[in-house]
Design a protein around this motif. Structure first.
Motif, PDB file in Angstrom:
ATOM      1  N   THR A   1      36.820  48.777  40.971  1.00  0.00           N
ATOM      2  CA  THR A   1      35.792  47.931  40.365  1.00  0.00           C
ATOM      3  C   THR A   1      35.238  48.556  39.095  1.00  0.00           C
ATOM      4  O   THR A   1      35.124  49.781  38.999  1.00  0.00           O
TER       5      THR A   1
ATOM      6  N   ASP B   1      29.492  46.067  35.125  1.00  0.00           N
ATOM      7  CA  ASP B   1      28.822  45.819  33.855  1.00  0.00           C
ATOM      8  C   ASP B   1      27.350  46.222  34.014  1.00  0.00           C
ATOM      9  O   ASP B   1      26.581  45.555  34.713  1.00  0.00           O
TER      10      ASP B   1
ATOM     11  N   THR C   1      33.901  43.557  37.817  1.00  0.00           N
ATOM     12  CA  THR C   1      35.275  43.158  37.495  1.00  0.00           C
ATOM     13  C   THR C   1      36.207  43.894  38.442  1.00  0.00           C
ATOM     14  O   THR C   1      36.159  45.124  38.550  1.00  0.00           O
TER      15      THR C   1
ATOM     16  N   THR D   1      39.955  45.024  39.399  1.00  0.00           N
ATOM     17  CA  THR D   1      41.309  45.180  38.856  1.00  0.00           C
ATOM     18  C   THR D   1      42.178  45.912  39.865  1.00  0.00           C
ATOM     19  O   THR D   1      41.674  46.711  40.668  1.00  0.00           O
TER      20      THR D   1
END
Length: 793
Positions: free
Chosen positions: A187, A190, A293, A295
């Motif tokens: 992760t 932000d 986010t 990935t």
């Protein structure tokens, strides 16, 4: 008495061939008495909300489980869920009940199809015995077990009271990828979504849900001493910023109380990211989607496994490769392994994998997260452990086992149900599909309506008798939706190009807009992959999936749909007081029962007792609140109204409230007019929950509506009402795309997109696109054949 007559006389033990229920009053059941034959397949039918699940699950299965639990010691019962005795006069002839329901499998992000069915455990043992190079025990192949290394002093006993202290190193090899901790994804957070760096903590800089300076977090942040809570975060030193964001859990003492301080990022990872995102509350899920986010882990490439676990192979494949294979292919691979030393293990694994294929789930892979399975897939996955079981004289209870199945797959499911019956088991099935009702030995039809209009047995007997009975189910049993003579003309197209999600093979398709489009195909052919991945929610798209409604016993249709807000405001305005008084979860709650309406008494390992609150008499509100009225009714009387009654009440007169009336209109539109506004969500049936969710989403603004199997849990009569609703949506200028197996919805479509030809890697292609009439005329696909049979062509 002669020997011959003794032989012909039935043994007294054989006389117990019925399950007798007398005077059942669970939920909406009205003194239901019924006799169910043992070792037969009995199907329970009736409109959604008529009391089928209350009789089968809430009465028969619940009492069977409760009685089994009582055979354990009081100590063991203390660790088990406590079950109250169902409200029934007599239950006789019960056998052990095994429940296979539609509940989604655990939403734990570490749970996969392999871990949920023991297939993963068997594969790990297989690789620990045959994998080359050999790296260790089965734990070395588990992505849930971390590698551990420790050094310390141990005491060695030398006999005669002598001991010696030696230094020792302990190592345990686990299969967990150290970078992603076995999650398969890493992760990236932000930081701007976590706080506003122009503000100080005391000014409310933190924007994470639940992290308020008013509560415990405020006390911890002010008392930890790592930073100044009055200083803007943007002016923090590197040390202060590290402590705020990354500090590992540390014991601290604040105002004499022992507490644990942890940085924001470890806290978020523990409380939010360790859970399946779909299981989070909507406002927390929205925060996670905004701030985090995900990935694919660069170290393990999403396999979740360590380098050592990936290095050990059998016949050129490591355990990650085996789990990623389609189960039907994995079964073939396992069949080719000939090793006498692990023959029993191979036989067990082979049987398990064959069961997946037998039940129609051969297209799945073992590494598929269990939280992503549909309700029908989860139910069939739970069925696998019962196939080939040596148990007999067991009562199997199924909740709509044909959900999510194409008509082609329903025949296979019917065969499995009959196999369970033929082994001497009692099979009880709650079902709406005519194809599944047709195989019943005995049918119990409940009704005549739903909710307070249901709860009685309308018919008991054979299929032919049901057809002639005149009940709602009997009248609709042979209903066949006719093909439309004229289909609507599209107003535009939604282009999908090169779709490759999951098993899709570079699919190009134009989805017509302004019409009713049905996407169909056998289970696992790629329908959801095409629609969900290629038509993302948002930007004018309203997506209604099969996800379960979440809510406690305090939740009800009024709170879930947002109806309570305009009602509270209308009461507040009419009486000149604040809206919070008209919420049973806020200031207006009865202080004795905290707004629950009942007092719960915990009796330890015995079933708790719920008694109506004596102060509020079950109305949930303070007496002073009930003095305030709107249109001559108090808030408890309004919440006791049915949707139909409330629709008239808020539509005219002193109580006229347009915002409330609009929500009630939508509830009536989906056929929930009989539901009372204050009925707990926990008492709603599957079909009622599905329609409640549909009514809620209809309020969202959007030009394209995507519905995933909206007929789930709906009676044949309810499907007609759903088709009327879909027509009204399209006629109002909306585009409606439905993923569906029900032939009535297919026949009613303006355009059909059929995927196939098979499931998994045998699917993923468009095999037909056109009007239902063309599909029936061509009979070129499995869907075409079944639809042609359905409409009588």
């Amino acid at each position: 008495m002669s020997t011959a007559s003794q032989r012909s006389a039935p043994h007294v033990a054989d006389s117990h061939d019925l399950i007798r229920v007398q005077g059942a009053r669970v939920n909406n059941l009205r003194d239901v008495s019924v006799e169910i034959p043992k070792r037969r397949l009995t199907v329970f039918t009736g409109v959604s909300g008529s009391g089928k699940s209350s009789l089968v699950f809430g009465t028969i299965a619940a009492e069977s489980q409760r009685m089994i639990n009582e055979t354990y010691s009081a100590f063991v019962q203390g660790f088990m869920p406590t079950l109250a005795r169902p409200e029934v006069d007599l239950l006789d002839g019960l056998t052990t009940a095994i429940i296979v329901d539609q509940e989604r499998m655990g939403a734990n992000s570490r749970s996969t199809v392999g871990t949920a069915t023991d297939a993963n455990a068997m594969l790990r043992i297989l690789f620990s015995r045959l994998g080359q190079p050999q790296i260790g025990s089965p734990n070395a192949y588990s992505f849930n077990v971390p590698s551990v290394k420790a050094t310390g002093a141990i005491t060695v006993d030398r006999g005669a009271g002598k001991t010696k202290t030696e230094k020792a190193t302990f190592t345990r090899l686990g299969g967990m990828c150290p970078r992603c901790e076995g999650m398969g994804a890493v992760t990236d957070i932000d930081l701007t979504a976590l706080y506003d760096d122009s503000l100080s903590l005391n000014e409310g800089a933190i924007t994470i849900p639940g992290y308020s300076m008013e509560g415990w977090y405020g006390r911890i942040f002010r008392g930890c001493g790592y930073f100044d809570p009055d200083k803007p975060i943007g002016k923090y030193t590197k040390r202060e910023q590290h402590d705020l964001l990354h500090r590992e859990p540390t014991k601290i003492k604040v105002d004499g109380i022992n507490l644990t301080y942890a940085g924001l990022i470890p806290s978020i990872q523990k409380s939010f990211l360790s859970k399946d995102i779909d299981a989070l509350q909507p406002h927390i899920r929205a925060f996670v989607e905004r701030a985090v986010t995900f990935t694919t882990c660069p170290e393990c490439a999403g396999t979740r496994l360590s380098k050592e676990a990936r290095s050990s192979k059998i016949k050129g494949k490591n355990i990650a490769d085996a789990c990623a294979m389609q189960i039907s292919d994995l079964a073939t691979w396992v069949r080719e392994i000939k090793e006498p030393s692990v023959a029993p293990l191979l036989a067990g694994l082979q049987h398990l994998l064959d069961s997946f294929e037998e039940i129609g789930l051969g297209y799945l892979s073992l590494d598929r997260p269990s939280g992503t399975l549909s309700g029908g897939e989860a139910q069939r996955t739970k069925m696998i452990r019962h196939l080939g079981s040596s148990l007999t004289d067991v009562t199997y209870v199924f909740d709509e086992p044909t959900i999510g199945l194409h008509p082609h797959d329903i025949q296979r499911m019917n065969k499995l149900l009959l196999q369970l019956r033929d082994k001497g088991n009692t099979v009880l099935v709650v079902e709406h599909k005519p194809e599944a009702i047709a195989i019943a030995d005995h049918i119990v039809d409940l009704g005549p309506g739903a909710g307070t209009d249901g709860g009685t047995v309308c018919y008991e007997g054979s299929l032919d008798g049901l057809r002639a009975s005149g009940t709602i189910t009997g009248r609709h049993l042979d209903d066949r939706a006719a093909l439309k003579e004229q289909v609507r003309t599209p107003t535009g197209t939604l282009e999908i190009r090169g779709a490759t999600a999951n098993n899709l093979r570079d699919v190009d398709v134009d989805v017509p807009l302004g019409v009713l489009v049905v996407v169909t195909g056998v289970a696992g052919s790629g329908k959801s992959s095409l629609v969900r991945a290629s038509i993302p929610a948002g930007a004018g798209v309203v997506s209604i999936d099969q996800g379960a409604i979440r809510g406690s016993r305090r939740s009800n249709p009024a709170t879930y749909t947002g109806l309570l807000d305009p009602i509270r405001k209308a009461f507040a305005k009419a009486n000149g007081v604040k809206p919070a008084l008209f919420s049973a979860n806020s200031e207006g709650a009865c202080p004795s029962c905290n707004g629950a309406g009942v007092i719960y008494t915990d009796l330890g390992m015995m079933a708790g007792v719920a008694a109506p609150c004596e102060d509020c008499e079950g109305k949930r509100f303070q007496a002073s609140v009930l003095e305030y009225r709107l249109g001559g009714r108090d808030i408890s009387e309004v919440l006791a109204m049915s949707v139909t009654e409330a629709e008239k009440f808020f539509g005219a007169g002193d109580a006229r409230t347009p915002a409330a009336h609009a929500i009630l209109d939508r509830l009536a539109d989906v056929g929930l007019g009989y539901l009372s506004l204050g009925q707990p969500l926990t008492t709603l049936s599957g079909g009622e929950r599905q329609r409640l969710k549909l009514a809620t989403h209809m309020a969202e603004k959007g030009g394209v509506y995507v519905l995933d199997e909206p007929t789930t849990g709906l009676h044949l009569a309810d499907v007609e009402q759903l088709l009327g609703l879909l027509d009204r949506l399209v006629d109002s200028g909306k585009s409606v795309i439905v993923i569906e197996h029900h032939q009535a919805v297919m026949a009613h479509a303006d355009w059909i997109i059929d995927l196939g030809p098979g499931a998994g890697h045998d699917g993923g292609q468009i095999v037909f696109e056109g009007t239902p009439a063309d599909l029936v005329a061509g009979r070129s696909t499995l869907t075409g054949e079944h639809l042609a049979t359905y409409v009588g062509r």
